[in-house]
Scaffold this motif. Structure first.
Motif: not given
Ligand code: MG
Ligand code: GH3
Ligand code: MG
Length: 330
Positions: A177, A221-222
């Motif tokens: 992340d 955003e992982e």
């Molecule tokens: Mg995240």
């Protein structure tokens, strides 16, 4: 109901057959032989062979080995009594191109000795098949980064878990992340954020070396990474390498706790099937990686934390700062 007079139709059916863009073949099929008796002229346009050439051929000369198998199974069903069938098969054009054909078979006659006369309608569906394949592929790709999406990852996880259960090999999973990505967007704008995610995905792909390793965009955003046959130590090294690869991009990030560049945190989990009794799998592997990621964030970000799933102990947790372990996984 109005009666329809049974008059002979003013149509030359042979002319219809000969003018048809689809191929129409007549075949005589017995248990050990397969003979073409008639091929319509469109065979020249579709397959590049004249009707005379096709009549001298066998299905093995026309179709790919996989499709020969499909046709053999199809004919077997018809032999068992099914009156008609439809399969999509792959043929090789005389110029070497592979084309896809919708292959419909109908039984005309069955002899007592089990020889059958079949009429076969073949339609070129290459464009449709390629489009369908493309769409199916797109359904498993992330539109922003071009790597696999969550759907593809979840399928790979189920498949690899079954494989691990059979082989007894460990299965590792990493969740990564981006640190303080909200601040990144707030500072540089959403479009620069998108560019950053694309660069991270490309860098992550370059860090993976085994053909069965999978990297996917799991959420905003992982990223999620699946490492079949990889031990806990090996997976932690890969996670370190992935985080280091993102740091090497040197993307400026002024709001990242004074580090000045974009960094990621990682959570690693590993399951060894012979140990796993209590925890529901493979979901347990994701939960454990998520818990480890949460721990890495809590420990100050820009680091990797791991959890190994064990039968007796539940979870054993540990954390290691980035760059403290030599890379061994390849
Ligand atoms: Mg995240
Ligand atoms: P942490 O270090 O705890 O992970 O902090 P964070 O700010 O990264 O975490 P948070 O979950 O609060 O924020 C995630 C941000 O990621 C918020 C969201 O706007 C951004 N994001 C998610 N998907 C996209 C995307 O497709 N493009 C861009 N530019 N940003 C995205
Ligand atoms: Mg984040």
């Amino acid at each position: 109901m109005r009666a329809i007079a049974a008059e002979p139709l003013p149509v030359d059916f042979r002319m219809l057959l000969e003018g048809c863009l689809d191929m129409v073949w007549l075949a005589c099929v017995s248990e050990h032989s397969h003979r073409f008796l008639y091929c319509s002229p469109s065979s020249s346009a579709v397959l590049g062979y004249s009707p005379e050439q096709i009549i001298a051929m066998t299905p093995n000369d026309i179709f790919t080995p996989e499709s020969q198998q499909v046709i053999a199974e199809d004919v077997q069903k018809i032999r068992a009594g099914q009156p008609a069938s439809m399969v999509i098969v792959e043929a090789v054009h005389s110029d070497g191109r592979h084309i896809w054909l919708e292959n419909k078979i109908r039984v005309l006659e069955r002899d007592p000795d089990q020889a059958m006369r079949l009429v076969i309608y073949l339609r070129d569906v290459t464009d449709r098949k390629l489009l369908q394949d493309q769409l199916a592929q797109m359904a498993y790709l992330d539109g922003l980064t071009g790597i696999q999406n969550r759907r593809a990852f979840d399928l790979a996880l189920e498949k690899e878990w079954r494989r691990a259960a059979r082989s007894g090999q460990p299965l590792s999973l990493i969740l990564l992340d981006v640190d303080h990505f909200k601040k990144f967007n707030d500072t540089y704008g959403h479009l620069t954020g998108d560019d950053c995610l694309r660069a991270i995905a490309a860098a992550a792909q370059l860090c993976l070396r085994r053909p069965d390793d999978v990297v996917a965009r799991y959420g905003g955003e992982e990223l999620a990474v699946l490492l079949p046959g990889t031990s806990a130590d090996g997976a932690e090294e890969v996670a370190q390498r992935l985080c280091a690869g993102v740091m090497d991009l040197g993307i400026p990030h002024s709001g990242n706790d004074g580090r000045g560049i974009v960094t990621m945190s990682g959570g690693v989990s590993t399951a060894v099937v012979s140990f796993g009794g209590r925890i529901r799998m493979p979901q347990g592997l994701l939960k454990a990686a998520d818990a480890a990621l949460y721990r890495a964030k809590g420990l100050g970000r820009n680091q990797v934390a791991s959890s190994v799933l064990l039968k007796a102990l539940g979870e054993r947790m540990r954390g290691t700062p980035i760059g403290t372990r030599p890379a061994k996984h390849d």
